[in-house]
Design a protein around this motif. Structure first.
Motif, PDB file in Angstrom:
ATOM      1  N   TRP A 540     -34.472  37.839  73.153  1.00 13.11           N
ATOM      2  CA  TRP A 540     -35.093  37.510  71.872  1.00 13.11           C
ATOM      3  C   TRP A 540     -34.999  36.009  71.571  1.00 13.11           C
ATOM      4  CZ3 TRP A 540     -31.507  41.172  72.925  1.00 13.11           C
ATOM      5  CH2 TRP A 540     -30.166  40.779  72.781  1.00 13.11           C
ATOM      6  N   PRO A 541     -35.977  35.490  70.820  1.00 10.40           N
ATOM      7  CA  PRO A 541     -35.964  34.055  70.491  1.00 10.40           C
ATOM      8  C   PRO A 541     -34.764  33.677  69.647  1.00 10.40           C
ATOM      9  CG  PRO A 541     -37.616  35.198  69.194  1.00 10.40           C
ATOM     10  CD  PRO A 541     -37.115  36.186  70.209  1.00 10.40           C
ATOM     11  N   ALA A 542     -34.530  32.362  69.563  1.00  5.50           N
ATOM     12  CA  ALA A 542     -33.327  31.875  68.874  1.00  5.50           C
ATOM     13  C   ALA A 542     -33.328  32.189  67.382  1.00  5.50           C
ATOM     14  CB  ALA A 542     -33.180  30.363  69.088  1.00  5.50           C
ATOM     15  N   GLY A 543     -34.491  32.305  66.760  1.00  2.00           N
ATOM     16  CA  GLY A 543     -34.554  32.678  65.351  1.00  2.00           C
ATOM     17  C   GLY A 543     -34.621  31.509  64.390  1.00  2.00           C
ATOM     18  N   HIS A 544     -34.710  30.297  64.902  1.00  2.00           N
ATOM     19  CA  HIS A 544     -34.766  29.146  63.993  1.00  2.00           C
ATOM     20  C   HIS A 544     -36.077  29.112  63.216  1.00  2.00           C
ATOM     21  CE1 HIS A 544     -31.101  27.481  65.653  1.00  2.00           C
ATOM     22  NE2 HIS A 544     -31.585  27.656  66.869  1.00  2.00           N
ATOM     23  N   LEU A 545     -37.161  29.541  63.851  1.00  2.00           N
ATOM     24  CA  LEU A 545     -38.459  29.504  63.185  1.00  2.00           C
ATOM     25  C   LEU A 545     -38.506  30.468  62.010  1.00  2.00           C
ATOM     26  CD1 LEU A 545     -41.171  28.048  63.540  1.00  2.00           C
ATOM     27  CD2 LEU A 545     -41.966  30.027  64.840  1.00  2.00           C
ATOM     28  N   GLU A 546     -37.876  31.646  62.176  1.00  2.00           N
ATOM     29  CA  GLU A 546     -37.905  32.638  61.107  1.00  2.00           C
ATOM     30  C   GLU A 546     -37.132  32.185  59.877  1.00  2.00           C
ATOM     31  OE1 GLU A 546     -37.368  33.104  64.193  1.00  2.00           O
ATOM     32  OE2 GLU A 546     -38.360  34.891  64.998  1.00  2.00           O
ATOM     33  N   ARG A 547     -36.083  31.364  60.069  1.00  4.97           N
ATOM     34  CA  ARG A 547     -35.260  30.923  58.953  1.00  4.97           C
ATOM     35  C   ARG A 547     -35.813  29.675  58.278  1.00  4.97           C
ATOM     36  NH1 ARG A 547     -30.397  29.076  60.147  1.00  4.97           N
ATOM     37  NH2 ARG A 547     -29.345  29.878  58.302  1.00  4.97           N
ATOM     38  N   LEU A 548     -36.876  29.103  58.838  1.00  7.88           N
ATOM     39  CA  LEU A 548     -37.390  27.832  58.332  1.00  7.88           C
ATOM     40  C   LEU A 548     -37.858  27.909  56.878  1.00  7.88           C
ATOM     41  CD1 LEU A 548     -37.939  24.917  58.990  1.00  7.88           C
ATOM     42  CD2 LEU A 548     -40.139  25.578  59.962  1.00  7.88           C
ATOM     43  N   PRO A 549     -38.629  28.928  56.447  1.00  7.24           N
ATOM     44  CA  PRO A 549     -39.036  28.967  55.028  1.00  7.24           C
ATOM     45  C   PRO A 549     -37.851  28.995  54.071  1.00  7.24           C
ATOM     46  CG  PRO A 549     -40.375  30.469  56.324  1.00  7.24           C
ATOM     47  CD  PRO A 549     -39.280  29.999  57.223  1.00  7.24           C
ATOM     48  N   VAL A 550     -36.790  29.714  54.448  1.00  8.48           N
ATOM     49  CA  VAL A 550     -35.606  29.756  53.584  1.00  8.48           C
ATOM     50  C   VAL A 550     -34.974  28.373  53.474  1.00  8.48           C
ATOM     51  CG1 VAL A 550     -33.316  30.759  53.300  1.00  8.48           C
ATOM     52  CG2 VAL A 550     -35.196  32.163  54.150  1.00  8.48           C
ATOM     53  N   GLN A 551     -34.869  27.662  54.586  1.00  2.33           N
ATOM     54  CA  GLN A 551     -34.277  26.323  54.555  1.00  2.33           C
ATOM     55  C   GLN A 551     -35.138  25.353  53.764  1.00  2.33           C
ATOM     56  OE1 GLN A 551     -33.819  25.687  58.842  1.00  2.33           O
ATOM     57  NE2 GLN A 551     -31.606  25.859  58.594  1.00  2.33           N
ATOM     58  N   LEU A 552     -36.444  25.436  53.942  1.00  3.83           N
ATOM     59  CA  LEU A 552     -37.336  24.560  53.181  1.00  3.83           C
ATOM     60  C   LEU A 552     -37.251  24.865  51.690  1.00  3.83           C
ATOM     61  CD1 LEU A 552     -40.436  24.594  55.547  1.00  3.83           C
ATOM     62  CD2 LEU A 552     -38.963  22.635  55.079  1.00  3.83           C
ATOM     63  N   GLY A 553     -37.192  26.156  51.342  1.00  8.12           N
ATOM     64  CA  GLY A 553     -37.064  26.515  49.936  1.00  8.12           C
ATOM     65  C   GLY A 553     -35.779  26.002  49.324  1.00  8.12           C
ATOM     66  N   ARG A 554     -34.684  26.087  50.079  1.00  8.63           N
ATOM     67  CA  ARG A 554     -33.414  25.564  49.565  1.00  8.63           C
ATOM     68  C   ARG A 554     -33.483  24.051  49.400  1.00  8.63           C
ATOM     69  NH1 ARG A 554     -28.276  25.865  48.498  1.00  8.63           N
ATOM     70  NH2 ARG A 554     -26.796  24.350  49.337  1.00  8.63           N
ATOM     71  N   MET A 555     -34.109  23.360  50.350  1.00  6.03           N
ATOM     72  CA  MET A 555     -34.226  21.910  50.238  1.00  6.03           C
ATOM     73  C   MET A 555     -35.001  21.524  48.976  1.00  6.03           C
ATOM     74  SD  MET A 555     -35.809  19.164  52.968  1.00  6.03           S
ATOM     75  CE  MET A 555     -37.508  19.670  52.695  1.00  6.03           C
ATOM     76  N   LEU A 556     -36.091  22.214  48.707  1.00  9.75           N
ATOM     77  CA  LEU A 556     -36.867  21.908  47.505  1.00  9.75           C
ATOM     78  C   LEU A 556     -36.077  22.241  46.240  1.00  9.75           C
ATOM     79  CD1 LEU A 556     -40.380  23.251  48.592  1.00  9.75           C
ATOM     80  CD2 LEU A 556     -39.637  20.873  48.479  1.00  9.75           C
ATOM     81  N   SER A 557     -35.345  23.346  46.245  1.00 11.77           N
ATOM     82  CA  SER A 557     -34.599  23.760  45.057  1.00 11.77           C
ATOM     83  C   SER A 557     -33.474  22.781  44.719  1.00 11.77           C
ATOM     84  CB  SER A 557     -34.028  25.165  45.263  1.00 11.77           C
ATOM     85  OG  SER A 557     -35.057  26.114  45.414  1.00 11.77           O
ATOM     86  N   VAL A 558     -32.705  22.389  45.723  1.00 15.53           N
ATOM     87  CA  VAL A 558     -31.576  21.494  45.436  1.00 15.53           C
ATOM     88  C   VAL A 558     -32.071  20.100  45.059  1.00 15.53           C
ATOM     89  CG1 VAL A 558     -29.989  22.788  46.895  1.00 15.53           C
ATOM     90  CG2 VAL A 558     -31.262  20.895  47.872  1.00 15.53           C
ATOM     91  N   HIS A 559     -33.213  19.692  45.595  1.00 20.92           N
ATOM     92  CA  HIS A 559     -33.756  18.398  45.169  1.00 20.92           C
ATOM     93  C   HIS A 559     -34.311  18.482  43.747  1.00 20.92           C
ATOM     94  CE1 HIS A 559     -33.311  17.130  49.353  1.00 20.92           C
ATOM     95  NE2 HIS A 559     -33.520  15.901  48.921  1.00 20.92           N
ATOM     96  N   ALA A 560     -34.851  19.638  43.381  1.00 18.02           N
ATOM     97  CA  ALA A 560     -35.267  19.815  41.990  1.00 18.02           C
ATOM     98  C   ALA A 560     -34.067  19.726  41.058  1.00 18.02           C
ATOM     99  CB  ALA A 560     -35.968  21.165  41.828  1.00 18.02           C
ATOM    100  N   ASP A 561     -32.959  20.311  41.456  1.00 18.67           N
ATOM    101  CA  ASP A 561     -31.732  20.235  40.658  1.00 18.67           C
ATOM    102  C   ASP A 561     -31.266  18.789  40.532  1.00 18.67           C
ATOM    103  OD1 ASP A 561     -29.619  21.258  39.178  1.00 18.67           O
ATOM    104  OD2 ASP A 561     -28.357  21.543  40.927  1.00 18.67           O
ATOM    105  N   LEU A 562     -31.389  18.030  41.624  1.00 16.32           N
ATOM    106  CA  LEU A 562     -30.992  16.620  41.585  1.00 16.32           C
ATOM    107  C   LEU A 562     -31.919  15.811  40.675  1.00 16.32           C
ATOM    108  CD1 LEU A 562     -28.976  14.587  42.838  1.00 16.32           C
ATOM    109  CD2 LEU A 562     -30.669  14.153  44.617  1.00 16.32           C
ATOM    110  N   VAL A 563     -33.205  16.125  40.696  1.00 10.77           N
ATOM    111  CA  VAL A 563     -34.152  15.432  39.810  1.00 10.77           C
ATOM    112  C   VAL A 563     -33.796  15.705  38.352  1.00 10.77           C
ATOM    113  CG1 VAL A 563     -36.562  15.285  39.090  1.00 10.77           C
ATOM    114  CG2 VAL A 563     -36.008  15.427  41.512  1.00 10.77           C
ATOM    115  N   ARG A 564     -33.440  16.934  38.021  1.00 12.94           N
ATOM    116  CA  ARG A 564     -33.063  17.248  36.634  1.00 12.94           C
ATOM    117  C   ARG A 564     -31.785  16.502  36.241  1.00 12.94           C
ATOM    118  NH1 ARG A 564     -36.639  20.518  34.749  1.00 12.94           N
ATOM    119  NH2 ARG A 564     -37.474  22.272  35.960  1.00 12.94           N
TER     120      ARG A 564
END
Length: 750
Positions: A540-564
């Motif tokens: 089976w593949p390494a699975g990094h591609l499947e976790r990418l949306p979750v990581q991108l969502g977390r990056m956007l969320s924590v940067h939104a928190d930093l902006v606030r």
């Protein structure tokens, strides 16, 4: 040939570990030599094997951390040797017991390959009634390695900390240099168009990349905090130590450098009429040079000079800024440009002040009291179980790698047992040490291992044929161990070249070995290579591609928190930007960058997806820098920041909205259609109007008789808003880039 030799020397120079190699070589050669001279070669080889297994751990960091790591390794070798002794002669029970230990070493870095190798290499020996005695012999070898590696502790206890602190100071100085060279720099595009391959020419012909230097400085400070934490873990004390104060001072220098870079960008777009760039560049370069002096003093334990407290270049810039300010008050300079130069001066003054503070800390000496010894911490079983359940439920990349290694180990050991392959353990060792998390990394390791092993096996056969006398073989083991462990940090090929004959001589020290054994070793390594390749290619593949949306969502969320948080600072609700929010945002971006690197090692990398991830990460880094600059400029005094807090809140809303839409491509397309790069025009126009209004009011205030030297709220407001106006526009643009790149990458990965 001579050119290739010079290139190889340049590659290994400064990266070798000579003391590590010497300690490991002595720990193996002394028991072998003593055993051969006393007629107890078998016992000597067991002690040497225990020393070898513990030396493979290559502990790093402070000596306390190394001692704990080595102690756990010694314990695992002793227990593993005893377990392997019980399995000796029982082939199929070993197939059941050993693979889970190998997989556990992948899941738990603290265990590593030590436990699996200890059991495997003990299980292949002839059955012995004295299982406990064999375990004790390998325990002695592990303790010998541990003692030799920790011998320099009294005189080198603080060396890892000094190296980390010196590296941090150097990287912050490089960030300052990047800022200095970017001040009024000429257009770099002609030089960028020239293709250069010489690294020396690249260093002087290319402008330093500010974002790269800033990230390197931030990573160095993070590493320094981690190393310091290993010294202070588990100890009380509310007063900060000197190393802690130094790290904090360097962190403040870096944040102020980020602010200076943002203000300089604004000043270049809205410069005063008088020449200012040369003096600014000289002052920043002088501060970078002072930091390098401090880094040298840290690395040499005070033997290098610290430099002076004051800087003539900073004083000259202060006089120039004062002249520009007076010209502005007289109506000869635009007040916005004057305010920007004032912000530049204040940032440089703060950097100079923090540098002087760091100098005083270093002058007093970097000392940490010796605390009581501590054993490695044991994770709470429920926490570990919860993490394991989560990994299994989400099929995380680590879980997939552990399972892949387990299956490969079972297959290799079952083949060796079912086909009665002599020396079949080499098949399993090759598979367990070569299989990596991605296709590219595994193939690279396999190529290095096959080449190094083939050459090393031939060398071992020649050595064992020409030097059959055991004392001579012990001396040769010393030479190969010294070269192998010293060059191991550089390239796995070197380890294959020197480590292969070393392992063969250790395992066959008390028995005969010839060309046949070397040929078998090469064939089995080739077989293990095929198994590893098939595992990484077919399982089976390494699975990094499947976790990418979750990581991108977390990056956007924590940067939104930093902006606030930055909006709260601009609105006067907070004093400063919380450091933990900055660190969390940085780590979230680095997690996405690491996933991009992993995807680059796939068999057929998606170059467009990787490019979008890099764009998103670069934009996220710039967003964080802009927010640091806004927070530090607006923190000076509580004044009316105009529409700045509202703009920041709107940007945070857009980041949060993008984070929630990553799983819905239709809504994501709608959001991209109204990108932040095209929104907020009305709010930004209000910011320009507000700045123009402040400028008119400030001129009227001066005409009304208010002293030109008096610090009034209106003067502070003009300075702050003029300093943040360009940064806010850049923040709006980079927020749009990180959102668009993240949504495009998430849509491409789905």
């Amino acid at each position: 040939m001579l050119k290739r030799a010079r290139t190889a020397y340049a590659q290994i120079n400064g990266q070798t570990a000579p003391f590590y190699g010497l300690a490991a070589a002595l720990a193996m050669a002394i028991p072998l030599l003593a055993g051969s001279l006393t007629g107890r070669a078998a016992q000597g080889s067991m002690i040497a094997l225990g020393a070898y297994l513990v030396a493979l751990r290559a502990p790093e960091g402070p000596y306390g951390n190394r001692a704990r790591d080595l102690a756990s390794g010694v314990l695992m070798v002793a227990i593993g040797s005893a377990v392997g002794g019980l399995l000796s002669g029982h082939t199929w029970p070993a197939v059941v017991v050993v693979p889970p230990l190998i997989a556990l070493g992948v899941a738990v870095p603290r265990i590593g390959s030590t436990a699996g190798l200890a059991v495997l290499l003990s299980a292949i020996r002839p059955p012995s009634a004295d299982v406990i005695g064999v375990g004790l012999l390998e325990l002695i070898g592990g303790l010998l390695t541990m003692g030799l590696l920790l011998v320099p502790w009294p005189v080198r206890r603080l060396r890892p900390l000094r190296e980390a602190l010196a590296e941090a100071a150097d990287r912050v100085a490089e960030a300052l240099d990047a800022v200095a060279q970017d001040v009024a720099a000429p257009d770099p595009s002609p030089l960028e168009a020239v293709e250069l391959t010489n690294p020396d020419l690249l260093a002087v012909a290319r402008m330093p990349d500010w974002e790269e230097r800033r990230r390197a400085a931030s990573e160095a400070l993070t590493d320094a905090r981690a190393v310091y934490g290993l010294y202070r873990a588990g100890r009380g004390g509310s007063e900060p130590t000197r190393p802690e104060r130094l790290i904090d001072a360097l962190g403040r220098v870096l944040h102020e450098t980020v602010t200076l870079q943002a203000v300089l960008e604004a000043a270049r777009n809205y410069p005063p009429d008088r020449e200012w760039a040369l003096e600014t560049q000289t002052a920043v370069s002088a501060l970078a040079a002072r930091l390098r002096l401090l880094a040298g003093a840290i690395a040499t334990n005070g033997e290098a000079p610290l430099g002076g407290e004051e800087s003539a270049a900073v004083r000259r810039l202060g006089r120039l800024a004062e002249q520009i300010r007076r010209a502005g008050l007289a109506g000869d300079e635009d007040l916005v440009a004057v305010s920007l130069i004032g912000q530049v001066r204040r940032s440089i003054d703060r950097i100079a002040g923090e540098t002087s503070s760091a100098r005083r800390v270093i002058a007093g000496g970097l000392r940490i009291a010796i605390g009581p010894p501590r054993m490695p911490g044991v994770p709470h079983p429920r926490t570990a179980l919860d993490r394991a359940r989560h990994a299994v439920r989400t099929r995380s990349p680590l879980f997939r790698q552990v399972t892949r290694v387990y299956v490969t180990a079972v297959v290799s050991m079952a083949l060796a047992a079912g086909l009665h392959i002599p020396h079949g353990h080499w098949l399993t060792i090759t598979a367990m040490l070569s299989l990596r998390a991605t296709y590219g990394e595994t193939v690279e390791r396999l190529v290095q291992r096959v080449g190094g092993t083939a050459a090393g096996s031939v060398v071992a056969a020649v050595v064992l044929t020409l030097a059959p006398v055991q004392p001579v073989v012990a001396v040769i083991v010393f030479v190969f161990a010294l070269a192998g462990f010293a060059l191991r940090p550089i390239n796995f090929t070197y380890w294959g070249l020197f480590g292969t004959p070393l392992a063969m001589m250790l395992l066959d020290f008390s028995s005969s070995a010839d060309w046949r054994v070397a040929g078998e070793r090469i064939g089995l390594v080739a077989g293990g290579t095929v198994l590893s390749f098939l595992a990484v290619r077919l399982l089976w593949p390494a699975g990094h591609l499947e976790r990418l949306p979750v990581q991108l969502g977390r990056m956007l969320s924590v940067h939104a928190d930093l902006v606030r948080a930055a909006a709260d600072v601009a609105g006067g609700e907070q004093v400063r930007l919380p450091q933990e929010k900055v660190v969390t945002a940085e780590r979230s971006a680095e997690a996405v960058a690491e996933t991009g690197d992993r995807l680059g090692h796939e068999r057929v990398p998606d170059t467009e997806l990787i490019r979008r991830l890099r764009d998103a990460v670069r934009a996220a880094h710039r967003v964080r820098d802009h927010l640091i600059a806004v927070a530090r400029v607006t923190r000076e005094e509580a004044v009316d920041a105009g529409p700045v807090p509202e703009i920041l809140d709107r940007l945070a809303d857009q980041l949060e909205e993008a984070a929630t839409l990553l799983d819905d491509p239709a809504d994501a397309e709608e959001l991209k259609a109204r990108s932040p790069a095209e929104e907020l025009e009305e709010e930004l126009a209000d910011l320009d109007s507000y700045l123009e209004k402040l400028t008119k009011r400030r001129r009227a205030e001066i005409r009304s008789g208010v002293g030109r030297e008096e610090f009034t709220p209106l003067r502070h407001a003009l300075a702050q808003v003029s300093g943040t106006r360009y940064t806010i526009r850049s923040l709006r643009r980079d927020t749009g880039r990180v959102i668009n790149a993240s949504l495009a990458a998430a849509g491409q990965s789905s």
